[in-house]
Design a protein around this motif. Sequence first.
Motif, PDB file in Angstrom:
ATOM      1  N   LEU A 178      44.108  83.127   2.428  1.00  0.00           N
ATOM      2  CA  LEU A 178      44.925  83.220   3.634  1.00  0.00           C
ATOM      3  C   LEU A 178      44.107  83.651   4.856  1.00  0.00           C
ATOM      4  CD1 LEU A 178      48.279  84.636   2.207  1.00  0.00           C
ATOM      5  CD2 LEU A 178      47.642  82.269   2.719  1.00  0.00           C
ATOM      6  N   PRO A 179      43.157  84.588   4.709  1.00  0.00           N
ATOM      7  CA  PRO A 179      42.280  84.876   5.853  1.00  0.00           C
ATOM      8  C   PRO A 179      41.518  83.647   6.335  1.00  0.00           C
ATOM      9  CG  PRO A 179      42.145  86.679   4.290  1.00  0.00           C
ATOM     10  CD  PRO A 179      42.977  85.600   3.638  1.00  0.00           C
ATOM     11  N   PHE A 180      41.154  82.763   5.407  1.00  0.00           N
ATOM     12  CA  PHE A 180      40.498  81.523   5.829  1.00  0.00           C
ATOM     13  C   PHE A 180      41.425  80.691   6.703  1.00  0.00           C
ATOM     14  CE2 PHE A 180      39.997  76.971   5.362  1.00  0.00           C
ATOM     15  CZ  PHE A 180      38.683  76.784   5.757  1.00  0.00           C
ATOM     16  N   LEU A 181      42.686  80.539   6.277  1.00  0.00           N
ATOM     17  CA  LEU A 181      43.641  79.766   7.070  1.00  0.00           C
ATOM     18  C   LEU A 181      43.861  80.399   8.435  1.00  0.00           C
ATOM     19  CD1 LEU A 181      46.325  78.836   4.380  1.00  0.00           C
ATOM     20  CD2 LEU A 181      44.631  77.319   5.440  1.00  0.00           C
ATOM     21  N   LYS A 182      43.874  81.721   8.479  1.00  0.00           N
ATOM     22  CA  LYS A 182      44.041  82.417   9.755  1.00  0.00           C
ATOM     23  C   LYS A 182      42.856  82.144  10.671  1.00  0.00           C
ATOM     24  CE  LYS A 182      45.051  86.972  11.728  1.00  0.00           C
ATOM     25  NZ  LYS A 182      45.300  88.421  11.413  1.00  0.00           N
ATOM     26  N   ASN A 231      45.473  71.659   9.471  1.00  0.00           N
ATOM     27  CA  ASN A 231      46.730  72.308   9.129  1.00  0.00           C
ATOM     28  C   ASN A 231      46.534  73.809   8.949  1.00  0.00           C
ATOM     29  OD1 ASN A 231      48.677  70.125   8.943  1.00  0.00           O
ATOM     30  ND2 ASN A 231      47.517  69.408   7.159  1.00  0.00           N
ATOM     31  N   ARG A 232      47.652  74.530   9.021  1.00  0.00           N
ATOM     32  CA  ARG A 232      47.652  75.971   8.777  1.00  0.00           C
ATOM     33  C   ARG A 232      48.073  76.246   7.336  1.00  0.00           C
ATOM     34  NH1 ARG A 232      49.180  78.688  13.788  1.00  0.00           N
ATOM     35  NH2 ARG A 232      50.826  79.844  12.716  1.00  0.00           N
ATOM     36  N   HIS A 233      48.017  75.236   6.499  1.00  0.00           N
ATOM     37  CA  HIS A 233      48.452  75.369   5.118  1.00  0.00           C
ATOM     38  C   HIS A 233      47.733  74.330   4.258  1.00  0.00           C
ATOM     39  CE1 HIS A 233      50.971  72.065   6.663  1.00  0.00           C
ATOM     40  NE2 HIS A 233      50.839  71.579   5.428  1.00  0.00           N
ATOM     41  N   LEU A 234      47.877  74.497   2.951  1.00  0.00           N
ATOM     42  CA  LEU A 234      47.451  73.493   1.986  1.00  0.00           C
ATOM     43  C   LEU A 234      48.612  73.310   1.017  1.00  0.00           C
ATOM     44  CD1 LEU A 234      44.923  71.765   1.415  1.00  0.00           C
ATOM     45  CD2 LEU A 234      44.284  73.418  -0.332  1.00  0.00           C
ATOM     46  N   ILE A 263      51.083  76.587   0.289  1.00  0.00           N
ATOM     47  CA  ILE A 263      50.423  77.869   0.547  1.00  0.00           C
ATOM     48  C   ILE A 263      50.015  77.866   2.008  1.00  0.00           C
ATOM     49  CG2 ILE A 263      48.519  79.390  -0.058  1.00  0.00           C
ATOM     50  CD1 ILE A 263      50.568  78.997  -2.309  1.00  0.00           C
ATOM     51  N   GLY A 264      50.708  78.669   2.824  1.00  0.00           N
ATOM     52  CA  GLY A 264      50.504  78.592   4.261  1.00  0.00           C
ATOM     53  C   GLY A 264      50.346  79.927   4.929  1.00  0.00           C
ATOM     54  N   LEU A 265      49.969  79.856   6.172  1.00  0.00           N
ATOM     55  CA  LEU A 265      49.719  81.057   6.963  1.00  0.00           C
ATOM     56  C   LEU A 265      51.016  81.818   7.226  1.00  0.00           C
ATOM     57  CD1 LEU A 265      47.392  82.549   8.284  1.00  0.00           C
ATOM     58  CD2 LEU A 265      47.716  81.159  10.340  1.00  0.00           C
ATOM     59  N   ILE A 301      57.503  82.299  -2.418  1.00  0.00           N
ATOM     60  CA  ILE A 301      56.389  82.927  -3.135  1.00  0.00           C
ATOM     61  C   ILE A 301      55.872  84.102  -2.306  1.00  0.00           C
ATOM     62  CG2 ILE A 301      54.049  82.593  -4.022  1.00  0.00           C
ATOM     63  CD1 ILE A 301      54.741  79.591  -4.302  1.00  0.00           C
ATOM     64  N   ASP A 302      55.766  85.242  -2.919  1.00  0.00           N
ATOM     65  CA  ASP A 302      55.194  86.404  -2.241  1.00  0.00           C
ATOM     66  C   ASP A 302      53.702  86.134  -2.014  1.00  0.00           C
ATOM     67  OD1 ASP A 302      54.185  88.822  -1.373  1.00  0.00           O
ATOM     68  OD2 ASP A 302      55.090  90.006  -2.983  1.00  0.00           O
ATOM     69  N   PRO A 303      53.241  86.114  -0.753  1.00  0.00           N
ATOM     70  CA  PRO A 303      51.818  85.828  -0.509  1.00  0.00           C
ATOM     71  C   PRO A 303      50.876  86.744  -1.276  1.00  0.00           C
ATOM     72  CG  PRO A 303      53.049  85.747   1.544  1.00  0.00           C
ATOM     73  CD  PRO A 303      53.991  86.275   0.502  1.00  0.00           C
ATOM     74  N   ALA A 304      51.331  87.968  -1.539  1.00  0.00           N
ATOM     75  CA  ALA A 304      50.475  88.897  -2.280  1.00  0.00           C
ATOM     76  C   ALA A 304      50.281  88.454  -3.719  1.00  0.00           C
ATOM     77  CB  ALA A 304      51.073  90.305  -2.241  1.00  0.00           C
TER      78      ALA A 304
END
Length: 235
Positions: A13-17, A86-89, A109-111, A192-195
């Motif tokens: 997620l830091p990569f997407l950010k 994109n901000r997601h995959l 799986i997105g920002l 889905i909980d990102p954590a």
Amino acid sequence: MTVAFSGFGQKALPFLKALNFHQRREWFVENRDLFESELRDPFGDLVETLSERFAVVGLGLRGDRKKSLFRINRDVRFAKDKRPYNRHLSAILSPDGTKMEQGVLFVYIGLERCFAAVAWWQPGPALLLAMRQAIGTRPGEFRALIKALKQNRLELDPEGCMKRTPRGFEHVTDIDLVAAIRNRHFVVRHEIDPAGIHSAALADELVDFTMRAKPLLDWGRAIEGKVPVNQAPDR
């Protein structure tokens, strides 16, 4: 040989950010290894792990790391927003393993959010008409579907619902059936909980969700197998 899914990388997620901030090809190329190791490769592992587990339980959904994943690149040919990434995959598991089938599992799986959906998304005119006809003429079956989903802690998502009843269904007056017939899609979602994306337990979570959504898959497949041709509903 399939590599068992062990979780997305901690930097997924830091990569997407960071990608959202930079949005430059040069930056992406420089950080491609990070994208592949933290996000794309684990996503491929997840798809293939799910595919194997779905085969065992007979869910009729499959995929692989080559065909199932959507590109991180955006198609900007006709878009006002010219950001290239994109901000997601995301990925799809389907009956034949391609992105062209209906009755699928979609994983995102997105920002901003992470979620999964079991969906009949934008079904073709003939299939959509057949689904609407099934609701109108066999309401007991549709209500049994809704009951089964509710028992499994799921409900149809009303996103994209038409504001008026499509032509040919004016005779349907029950409020629940009218609302269903106005659907353009038939979808259930799971947040889905990102954590939790960094754990191998995500695969268990998605198998559980898809099993709970199986009544929707079964309902749509029974209709799809008898779809009449050359019929187009008012969409």
